[in-house]
Design a protein around this motif. Structure first.
Motif, PDB file in Angstrom:
ATOM      1  N   HIS A 181       9.423  -5.658   4.486  1.00  0.00           N
ATOM      2  CA  HIS A 181       9.567  -4.492   3.626  1.00  0.00           C
ATOM      3  C   HIS A 181       8.280  -3.685   3.579  1.00  0.00           C
ATOM      4  CE1 HIS A 181      12.897  -7.064   2.254  1.00  0.00           C
ATOM      5  NE2 HIS A 181      13.489  -5.937   1.871  1.00  0.00           N
ATOM      6  N   MET A 182       8.404  -2.467   3.071  1.00  0.00           N
ATOM      7  CA  MET A 182       7.263  -1.561   3.002  1.00  0.00           C
ATOM      8  C   MET A 182       7.361  -0.724   1.732  1.00  0.00           C
ATOM      9  SD  MET A 182       4.619  -0.816   5.048  1.00  0.00           S
ATOM     10  CE  MET A 182       5.311  -1.390   6.604  1.00  0.00           C
ATOM     11  N   THR A 183       6.222  -0.331   1.220  1.00  0.00           N
ATOM     12  CA  THR A 183       6.142   0.633   0.137  1.00  0.00           C
ATOM     13  C   THR A 183       4.866   1.446   0.335  1.00  0.00           C
ATOM     14  OG1 THR A 183       6.195   0.946  -2.269  1.00  0.00           O
ATOM     15  CG2 THR A 183       4.886  -0.882  -1.444  1.00  0.00           C
ATOM     16  N   THR A 184       4.788   2.619  -0.316  1.00  0.00           N
ATOM     17  CA  THR A 184       3.611   3.472  -0.114  1.00  0.00           C
ATOM     18  C   THR A 184       3.147   4.058  -1.450  1.00  0.00           C
ATOM     19  OG1 THR A 184       4.750   5.601   0.181  1.00  0.00           O
ATOM     20  CG2 THR A 184       4.581   4.178   2.114  1.00  0.00           C
ATOM     21  N   ARG A 185       1.930   4.536  -1.435  1.00  0.00           N
ATOM     22  CA  ARG A 185       1.392   5.327  -2.545  1.00  0.00           C
ATOM     23  C   ARG A 185       0.362   6.281  -1.976  1.00  0.00           C
ATOM     24  NH1 ARG A 185      -3.615   3.128  -4.284  1.00  0.00           N
ATOM     25  NH2 ARG A 185      -4.015   1.037  -3.433  1.00  0.00           N
ATOM     26  N   ASN A 186       0.147   7.370  -2.674  1.00  0.00           N
ATOM     27  CA  ASN A 186      -0.813   8.368  -2.215  1.00  0.00           C
ATOM     28  C   ASN A 186      -2.228   7.900  -2.498  1.00  0.00           C
ATOM     29  OD1 ASN A 186       1.444   9.874  -1.614  1.00  0.00           O
ATOM     30  ND2 ASN A 186       1.270  11.220  -3.387  1.00  0.00           N
ATOM     31  N   ALA A 187      -3.084   8.111  -1.530  1.00  0.00           N
ATOM     32  CA  ALA A 187      -4.503   7.749  -1.696  1.00  0.00           C
ATOM     33  C   ALA A 187      -5.247   8.911  -2.332  1.00  0.00           C
ATOM     34  CB  ALA A 187      -5.113   7.408  -0.340  1.00  0.00           C
ATOM     35  N   ASN A 188      -6.282   8.594  -3.048  1.00  0.00           N
ATOM     36  CA  ASN A 188      -7.107   9.624  -3.686  1.00  0.00           C
ATOM     37  C   ASN A 188      -8.149  10.120  -2.685  1.00  0.00           C
ATOM     38  OD1 ASN A 188      -8.130  11.319  -5.643  1.00  0.00           O
ATOM     39  ND2 ASN A 188      -9.450   9.738  -6.537  1.00  0.00           N
ATOM     40  N   ILE A 189      -7.667  10.749  -1.615  1.00  0.00           N
ATOM     41  CA  ILE A 189      -8.536  11.209  -0.530  1.00  0.00           C
ATOM     42  C   ILE A 189      -8.239  12.671  -0.247  1.00  0.00           C
ATOM     43  CG2 ILE A 189      -9.004  10.993   1.955  1.00  0.00           C
ATOM     44  CD1 ILE A 189      -8.492   8.004   1.671  1.00  0.00           C
ATOM     45  N   GLY A 222      -7.428  13.265   9.220  1.00  0.00           N
ATOM     46  CA  GLY A 222      -7.323  11.839   8.927  1.00  0.00           C
ATOM     47  C   GLY A 222      -5.906  11.351   8.731  1.00  0.00           C
ATOM     48  N   TYR A 223      -5.761  10.014   8.804  1.00  0.00           N
ATOM     49  CA  TYR A 223      -4.466   9.352   8.662  1.00  0.00           C
ATOM     50  C   TYR A 223      -4.366   8.564   7.350  1.00  0.00           C
ATOM     51  CZ  TYR A 223      -3.786  10.135  13.697  1.00  0.00           C
ATOM     52  OH  TYR A 223      -3.637  10.697  14.931  1.00  0.00           O
ATOM     53  N   ASP A 224      -5.347   8.709   6.478  1.00  0.00           N
ATOM     54  CA  ASP A 224      -5.456   7.782   5.353  1.00  0.00           C
ATOM     55  C   ASP A 224      -5.087   8.391   4.007  1.00  0.00           C
ATOM     56  OD1 ASP A 224      -7.580   9.496   5.482  1.00  0.00           O
ATOM     57  OD2 ASP A 224      -9.138   7.969   5.351  1.00  0.00           O
ATOM     58  N   ARG A 225      -4.338   9.479   3.989  1.00  0.00           N
ATOM     59  CA  ARG A 225      -3.941  10.067   2.703  1.00  0.00           C
ATOM     60  C   ARG A 225      -2.836   9.247   2.028  1.00  0.00           C
ATOM     61  NH1 ARG A 225      -4.440  14.329   6.013  1.00  0.00           N
ATOM     62  NH2 ARG A 225      -5.975  15.939   5.543  1.00  0.00           N
ATOM     63  N   VAL A 226      -2.151   8.438   2.821  1.00  0.00           N
ATOM     64  CA  VAL A 226      -1.072   7.594   2.294  1.00  0.00           C
ATOM     65  C   VAL A 226      -1.419   6.135   2.566  1.00  0.00           C
ATOM     66  CG1 VAL A 226       1.376   6.998   2.451  1.00  0.00           C
ATOM     67  CG2 VAL A 226       0.665   9.392   2.642  1.00  0.00           C
ATOM     68  N   ILE A 227      -1.276   5.306   1.542  1.00  0.00           N
ATOM     69  CA  ILE A 227      -1.533   3.870   1.680  1.00  0.00           C
ATOM     70  C   ILE A 227      -0.192   3.158   1.862  1.00  0.00           C
ATOM     71  CG2 ILE A 227      -2.413   1.805   0.532  1.00  0.00           C
ATOM     72  CD1 ILE A 227      -4.334   3.675  -1.002  1.00  0.00           C
ATOM     73  N   PHE A 228      -0.021   2.513   3.011  1.00  0.00           N
ATOM     74  CA  PHE A 228       1.184   1.740   3.296  1.00  0.00           C
ATOM     75  C   PHE A 228       0.903   0.272   2.980  1.00  0.00           C
ATOM     76  CE2 PHE A 228       1.474   5.483   5.906  1.00  0.00           C
ATOM     77  CZ  PHE A 228       2.823   5.812   5.931  1.00  0.00           C
ATOM     78  N   THR A 229       1.805  -0.354   2.264  1.00  0.00           N
ATOM     79  CA  THR A 229       1.671  -1.779   1.953  1.00  0.00           C
ATOM     80  C   THR A 229       2.887  -2.513   2.492  1.00  0.00           C
ATOM     81  OG1 THR A 229       0.410  -1.286  -0.051  1.00  0.00           O
ATOM     82  CG2 THR A 229       1.365  -3.499   0.142  1.00  0.00           C
ATOM     83  N   GLY A 230       2.636  -3.458   3.398  1.00  0.00           N
ATOM     84  CA  GLY A 230       3.717  -4.240   3.983  1.00  0.00           C
ATOM     85  C   GLY A 230       3.916  -5.546   3.245  1.00  0.00           C
ATOM     86  N   ARG A 231       5.167  -5.999   3.159  1.00  0.00           N
ATOM     87  CA  ARG A 231       5.478  -7.283   2.529  1.00  0.00           C
ATOM     88  C   ARG A 231       5.952  -8.250   3.604  1.00  0.00           C
ATOM     89  NH1 ARG A 231       9.681  -7.744  -2.434  1.00  0.00           N
ATOM     90  NH2 ARG A 231      11.241  -8.061  -0.800  1.00  0.00           N
ATOM     91  N   PHE A 232       5.226  -9.322   3.755  1.00  0.00           N
ATOM     92  CA  PHE A 232       5.545 -10.358   4.740  1.00  0.00           C
ATOM     93  C   PHE A 232       6.198 -11.535   4.029  1.00  0.00           C
ATOM     94  CE2 PHE A 232       2.493  -7.808   6.877  1.00  0.00           C
ATOM     95  CZ  PHE A 232       2.639  -8.012   8.241  1.00  0.00           C
TER      96      PHE A 232
END
Length: 559
Positions: free
Chosen positions: A268-276, A210-220
């Motif tokens: 901009h971008m920031t990330t956090r680890n997903a609980n997966i 899977g590709y979803d272990r990290v949550i990417f959040t974009g700032r527009f």
């Protein structure tokens, strides 16, 4: 004057206004054809008139101006896809499935046995010392297959000396661990069971699921306000998506498009680890901190190494293109000594300045390369930091020495980049695109490192990036074969709490991939993996004395 008189007399013959207009039109056509046939390139002009610019021609120009341009006919995505598939198949063979129903059937460090081959009272510097490992499970039964992730190291703490050992897997439950005795004195031997083969198999399966272990959040940016949106390497959403796609290299990143906001507004971008997790409950037991990095050679006493009048055979200066052995070097009194080439110690500011004079140095990669910027700024006082503006520690960093015409620049690699810190994506480029922008010459050097941020993603993402970097380096060498390119491998980072995402096993596999893809390129290697094992550093960001030795190896390549 003659032409004006001629026109006036003709107009006098046609007094009416309509006749005048018709006559002017005829005269314009006549003058045009006279000019046309008098030009040397009238055939080209005729051809262009018969083939007016179409909308398709405009579209081709417009699209080729951006990264969103469709691939040229010469570029074959199929070739890259086949290479990725072939590498993954080789890795699958290297890491076969090892299912288990009980932890007791997995490899045990306590029950495994180590035997010193051809034991002696004393050994000579330069000798090879071999240890045979026979691995067993927790019930004491001999394992019939290999694949355990082991780490071998020899050390002399009093000398601040260390080196990695070479592990050969016979794929039948036995391993040969070879140590090169680089220095004299009392030497201790160690072999750690980082993960049993069953844990290695579980990590490999989980990584590629899977590709979803990290949550990417974009700032527009939306005027004076900011809008946050979900982003990622892939997104499964029915909402409208922003696709940030490099057609040539087939590198893609996506964000859910915020309502009424253009995709170009992503800043901009920031990330956090997903609980997966893709590990089973039984598999997770293998990755408890107490079950990783266990010593197999607990009862081994140290050995004595004597000089025996043997001299080192490393008289060839460190050069690009040299193949690095295993181990590639060792450390004594915290100084890294290459095992395959002769180094010059560039510790004085003047000697470093002389080496860096007129150099353009591009550091491309992660924060372990950004450490070079911090180190050089402290050690070489003539290098001044240029404020590149931007947000946070992941902005572009530049060091300048205007007097010596030296420029050193660090830029982070493109997606995926994993950090809780907010970082800009506006100045972001994939490394292949950055390499394409370097003109190159004898005084230009590029250092590349990547991998730490790729560990939580399926291996195909990493393989594609490395192949694209290889192609970019080949293009660079075509226009500038004298440009120097150095690859710094990933370094170890110890035993993380979240081994599924950040185990050094992922690093080990990625290093194998990079060496395989770069095997025929005329590049230098800085073996950060070997260095950090030798120094026994457990931090993702090694201490300054390790960074200083990496830089010294780099300077030996370019000067």
């Amino acid at each position: 004057m003659m032409e004006e008189l001629f026109i006036h007399r003709i107009l006098a013959l046609f007094p009416k206004a309509i006749a005048h207009k018709l006559l002017l039109l005829l005269m314009f056509v006549l003058v045009f054809w006279i000019i046309y046939f008098s030009t040397k390139d009238h055939t080209k002009l005729l051809f262009s008139l018969r083939n007016p610019i179409s909308l398709n021609h405009w579209n081709a120009f417009r699209k080729s101006f951006y990264l969103e341009a469709p691939p040229d006919s010469e570029i074959s995505p199929t070739e890259t896809e086949l290479r990725i598939k072939g590498i993954v198949e080789k890795l699958d063979q290297l890491i076969p499935p090892r299912p288990f129903s009980d932890v007791a059937s997995t490899t045990s460090a306590t029950h495994s046995r180590a035997t010193l081959l051809s034991p002696q009272d004393t050994y000579c510097m330069g000798d090879q010392l071999d240890v045979l490992l026979e691995v067993r499970d927790h019930s004491g039964h001999r394992k019939e297959y290999g694949g355990d992730f082991l780490r071998a190291r020899m050390s002399s703490p009093a000398l601040k000396a260390g080196a990695s050992g070479k592990v050969t897997d016979f794929n039948n439950g036995t391993y040969l661990v070879s140590f090169t005795l680089f220095w004299e004195g009392r030497v201790s031997l160690s072999v750690l069971l980082i993960h049993p083969s069953e844990g290695v198999s579980a990590l490999w399966r989980a990584r590629n699921q899977g590709y979803d272990r990290v949550i990417f959040t974009g700032r527009f940016a939306n005027g004076t306000s900011q809008v946050l949106s979900k982003c990622g390497l892939t997104l499964h959403s029915s909402a409208e998506l922003c696709e940030y796609l490099d057609y040539r290299d087939q590198e893609a990143f996506y964000c859910v498009r915020p309502p009424h906001i253009p995709c170009e507004a992503l800043t901009h971008m920031t990330t956090r680890n997903a609980n997966i997790s893709y590990l089973t409950q039984e598999e997770w037991i293998l990755f408890h901190r107490s079950n990783m990095g266990l010593e197999i050679m607990k009862n081994f006493t140290s050995i004595k190494v004597l000089p025996c009048n043997k001299s080192e055979n490393t008289e060839t200066k460190c050069q690009l293109g040299m193949k690095t052995p295993s181990p590639s070097g060792y450390t004594v009194k915290r100084r890294w000594i290459s095992a395959f080439c002769k180094q010059i110690e560039l510790s004085e500011t003047k000697s470093i300045n002389d080496c860096l004079k007129r150099k353009l140095i591009y550091l491309m990669g992660d924060s372990t390369l950004r450490q070079w910027i911090y180190y050089l700024q402290k050690v070489v006082k003539t290098l001044k930091c240029f404020d590149h503006h931007g947000v946070g520690i992941f902005k572009t960093h530049v060091l300048l020495d205007a007097k010596r015409h030296t420029l050193i620049r660090w830029k982070k690699h493109g997606h995926p980049f994993i950090t809780k810190n907010l970082f800009s994506v506006k100045d972001e480029n994939y490394i292949p695109r950055e390499i394409d922008q370097v003109a190159g010459d004898n005084d230009t050097a590029i250092v590349i490192t990547l991998g730490q941020h790729f560990r939580p993603s399926p291996i195909k993402i990493f393989i594609r990036r490395v192949i694209n970097i290889q192609k970019a380096i080949e293009r660079l060498f075509l226009r500038s074969p004298e440009t120097k390119v150095i690859l710094k491998t990933e370094n170890t980072r110890g035993m993380p709490q979240d081994a599924e995402m950040f185990s050094d096993f992922h690093d080990y596999i990625q290093n194998l991939v990079m060496r395989d893809i770069f095997v025929d390129l005329n590049v230098g290697i800085i073996d950060a993996w070997d260095m950090t094992i030798a120094y026994k550093t457990d931090n993702a960001h090694p201490p300054d004395y390790v960074i200083g030795n990496q830089i010294n190896m780099f300077l030996n390549y370019i000067c």
